[in-house]
Motif scaffolding. Structure first.
Motif, mmCIF file in Angstrom:
data_model
loop_
_atom_site.group_PDB
_atom_site.id
_atom_site.type_symbol
_atom_site.label_atom_id
_atom_site.label_comp_id
_atom_site.label_asym_id
_atom_site.label_seq_id
_atom_site.Cartn_x
_atom_site.Cartn_y
_atom_site.Cartn_z
ATOM 1 N N THR A 1 26.929 38.734 38.268
ATOM 2 C CA THR A 1 28.311 38.935 37.856
ATOM 3 C C THR A 1 29.200 38.218 38.861
ATOM 4 O OG1 THR A 1 27.743 41.113 36.994
ATOM 5 C CG2 THR A 1 30.071 40.660 37.363
ATOM 6 N N TRP A 2 29.804 37.131 38.426
ATOM 7 C CA TRP A 2 30.628 36.322 39.314
ATOM 8 C C TRP A 2 32.038 36.892 39.358
ATOM 9 C CZ3 TRP A 2 27.987 33.092 42.191
ATOM 10 C CH2 TRP A 2 26.753 32.643 41.731
ATOM 11 N N PRO A 3 32.725 36.806 40.510
ATOM 12 C CA PRO A 3 34.088 37.334 40.595
ATOM 13 C C PRO A 3 35.058 36.486 39.772
ATOM 14 C CG PRO A 3 33.512 36.196 42.623
ATOM 15 C CD PRO A 3 32.269 36.247 41.782
ATOM 16 N N THR A 4 36.109 37.151 39.291
ATOM 17 C CA THR A 4 37.149 36.427 38.566
ATOM 18 C C THR A 4 38.028 35.690 39.576
ATOM 19 O OG1 THR A 4 38.698 38.272 38.684
ATOM 20 C CG2 THR A 4 37.207 38.220 36.778
ATOM 21 N N GLN A 5 38.906 34.834 39.075
ATOM 22 C CA GLN A 5 39.817 34.088 39.943
ATOM 23 C C GLN A 5 40.692 35.053 40.758
ATOM 24 O OE1 GLN A 5 40.048 30.644 40.048
ATOM 25 N NE2 GLN A 5 41.634 30.661 41.595
ATOM 26 N N LYS A 6 41.172 36.112 40.093
ATOM 27 C CA LYS A 6 42.025 37.091 40.761
ATOM 28 C C LYS A 6 41.263 37.822 41.870
ATOM 29 C CE LYS A 6 45.067 40.962 39.682
ATOM 30 N NZ LYS A 6 45.571 41.844 38.629
ATOM 31 N N GLU A 7 40.023 38.236 41.579
ATOM 32 C CA GLU A 7 39.203 38.918 42.583
ATOM 33 C C GLU A 7 38.905 37.991 43.755
ATOM 34 O OE1 GLU A 7 36.537 42.018 39.936
ATOM 35 O OE2 GLU A 7 35.923 39.913 40.049
ATOM 36 N N LEU A 8 38.567 36.747 43.456
ATOM 37 C CA LEU A 8 38.245 35.786 44.505
ATOM 38 C C LEU A 8 39.448 35.544 45.416
ATOM 39 C CD1 LEU A 8 36.027 33.954 45.595
ATOM 40 C CD2 LEU A 8 36.863 32.167 44.059
ATOM 41 N N THR A 9 40.638 35.442 44.821
ATOM 42 C CA THR A 9 41.857 35.269 45.616
ATOM 43 C C THR A 9 42.096 36.483 46.504
ATOM 44 O OG1 THR A 9 42.821 33.904 43.877
ATOM 45 C CG2 THR A 9 44.342 34.840 45.474
#
Length: 63
Positions: A23-31
């Motif tokens: 499960t890869w992080p979303t752009q928002k989570e990664l930021t």
């Protein structure tokens, strides 16, 4: 299963299957995670700067 010989091709297929399950992080989570890491780093730099400055002053007083 221990007696089976598995070659590199079987290993790479297994890796591919496992990577599909990640499960890869979303752009928002990664930021958000990146900002947390940078804030923690800034805090640690400031903390150790103050500690180093305090120790340096203490050593200067003792000399």
């Amino acid at each position: 299963m221990a007696s089976e010989k598995k070659g590199p091709v079987t290993f790479l297929k297994s890796v591919g299957q496992e990577m599909k399950r990640v499960t890869w992080p979303t752009q928002k989570e990664l930021t958000r995670y990146t900002l947390v890491v940078l804030a923690t780093l800034a805090f640690m730099v400031a903390f150790f700067y103050v500690v180093d400055l305090g120790i340096s002053e203490l050593v200067q007083l003792l000399l």
